[in-house]
Write an enzyme that holds these catalytic residues in place. Structure first.
Site, PDB file in Angstrom:
ATOM      1  N   GLY A   1       0.694  -1.201  -0.081  1.00 28.04           N
ATOM      2  CA  GLY A   1       0.049  -0.041   0.164  1.00 28.04           C
ATOM      3  C   GLY A   1       0.888   1.278  -0.034  1.00 28.04           C
ATOM      4  O   GLY A   1       2.175   1.248  -0.252  1.00 28.04           O
ATOM      5  N   CYS A   2       0.278   2.476   0.430  1.00 31.30           N
ATOM      6  CA  CYS A   2       1.107   3.578   0.472  1.00 31.30           C
ATOM      7  C   CYS A   2       2.244   3.572   1.257  1.00 31.30           C
ATOM      8  O   CYS A   2       2.551   2.914   2.316  1.00 31.30           O
ATOM      9  CB  CYS A   2       0.073   4.659   1.240  1.00 31.30           C
ATOM     10  SG  CYS A   2       0.995   6.216   1.486  1.00 31.30           S
ATOM     11  N   PHE A   3       3.357   3.836   0.658  1.00 24.32           N
ATOM     12  CA  PHE A   3       4.785   3.605   1.318  1.00 24.32           C
ATOM     13  C   PHE A   3       5.118   4.458   2.480  1.00 24.32           C
ATOM     14  O   PHE A   3       5.830   4.323   3.228  1.00 24.32           O
ATOM     15  CB  PHE A   3       6.025   3.772   0.259  1.00 24.32           C
ATOM     16  CG  PHE A   3       5.750   4.929  -0.549  1.00 24.32           C
ATOM     17  CD1 PHE A   3       5.337   6.122  -0.526  1.00 24.32           C
ATOM     18  CD2 PHE A   3       6.377   4.863  -1.955  1.00 24.32           C
ATOM     19  CE1 PHE A   3       5.292   7.192  -1.357  1.00 24.32           C
ATOM     20  CE2 PHE A   3       6.413   6.054  -2.834  1.00 24.32           C
ATOM     21  CZ  PHE A   3       5.841   7.071  -2.690  1.00 24.32           C
TER      22      PHE A   3
END
Length: 257
Positions: free
Chosen positions: A77-79
C-alpha cells in the site's frame, strides 16, 4: 456528495512536489471548513487495519558470518506507513520509500499513480541480520505494516501500485517468503488467503524527496493519523521487543525532487 480524508493520488499528481506536500498537509479543521462551505460532508474514513499477532516463520535465514547489512524490498500500500513502521523497528538501519516492478523511466510518482507502469509503491528496508532476521522483517510486514489479504488495494487506496508484494534479492529470500506465506495460509491466521506476490527484484528506485520520512515529518496530517499512526502503535504493542521510539530517518541528499 461525499468526501473522505484520504490520500488521493489522482488529485495529488502534479508537477510540483512542493505543491503536493502543501495540499496534503492542510489541517483537518481547514478541510472541514472548506467542505462545509461548498456543501460537502466528510464521511467517516475506512477503519484502520487491525494488527494480528502471528507466529514467526518456521523457516528463516541462517545469519551470514560477518554480514552487517541485508535488504528486503516490500510493497504494502502507501509507502508512507510502511516506511514509518520499519523506521521504528530495531535492527533496521534504513527504510527508503520508492518504486519496484517497473522500469526506470516510469519511476515517478505522478506516472506510477496512474497504475499503468507495473510499479508498486515499495520500501527498501536495510537491516542488520545480527539484530533482526529476514523472517522477522516479514513477520512485521504481514502483521503490522499492511493487510496481505487485500488484492490491489490497501485501506482507502486502490490500484495495482498499492498491491502486496515481496521483491526478493536472492533464492534464499524467495524460499523463506514462500514458505512463510504457505505456513500462515495453512494455519488460517487471516480471514482470507494471502494475495502477496513474491517475485525477484529487478530494480528499486527511490521516490521523490517529499515522500521520504513523511510520517515522521507530518504526524498531524489526517491520512497519517487515520491510517498510519495506528500501525506504529500496533508495532509497539505487538512487538515491544522490536520497537524503537526514535526512528531511523533516511537522508534525502541525491534523491529526486
Amino acid at each position: 456528495m461525499t468526501a473522505q480524508l484520504e490520500r488521493d493520488p489522482g488529485n495529488d499528481a502534479r508537477s510540483s512536489g512542493t505543491s503536493i506536500v502543501v495540499r496534503r498537509l492542510m489541517p483537518a479543521a481547514i478541510l472541514l471548513a472548506l467542505a462545509t462551505a461548498v456543501g460537502l460532508s466528510l464521511s467517516p474514513p475506512r477503519a484502520a487495519e487491525v494488527a494480528r499477532s502471528i507466529p514467526g516463520p518456521a523457516l528463516d535465514e541462517t545469519p551470514a558470518s560477518g554480514a552487517a547489512t541485508e535488504v528486503a524490498v516490500l510493497a504494502g500500500g502507501c509507502f508512507w506507513g510502511v516506511q514509518g513502521v520499519f523506521q521504528h523497528t530495531k535492527g533496521v538501519t534504513s527504510a527508503v520509500s520508492g518504486y519496484a516492478g517497473g522500469d526506470k523511466q516510469a519511476a515517478h510518482y505522478n506516472i506510477v499513480s496512474s497504475g499503468a507502469t507495473g510499479h508498486a509503491e515499495s520500501v527498501r528496508v536495510a537491516f542488520d541480520p545480527r539484530q533482526i532476521s529476514y523472517g522477522r522483517i516479514l513477520q512485521i510486514y504481514f502483521s503490522v505494516a499492511h493487510d496481505p489479504t487485500q488484492l490491489n488495494r490497501q485501506g482507502p487506496d486502490s490500484g495495482t501500485q498499492y498491491r502486496s508484494a515481496i521483491f526478493t534479492e536472492n533464492a534464499e529470500q524467495a524460499k523463506i517468503a514462500k514458505a512463510y506465506v504457505a505456513q500462515l495460509n495453512q494455519a488460517g491466521v487471516f480471514d482470507a488467503a494471502i494475495v502477496t506476490k513474491i517475485t525477484p527484484l529487478e530494480a528499486f528506485y527511490a521516490a521523490e524527496k517529499y515522500h521520504q520520512n513523511f510520517l515522521e515529518a507530518n504526524p498531524t496530517y489526517p491520512y497519517i493519523v487515520i491510517n498510519d499512526l495506528p500501525k506504529i502503535e500496533n508495532l509497539h504493542r505487538v512487538y515491544p521487543d522490536l520497537y524503537r521510539a526514535d526512528p531511523v530517518l533516511v537522508a534525502t541528499a541525491g534523491m529526486p525532487d
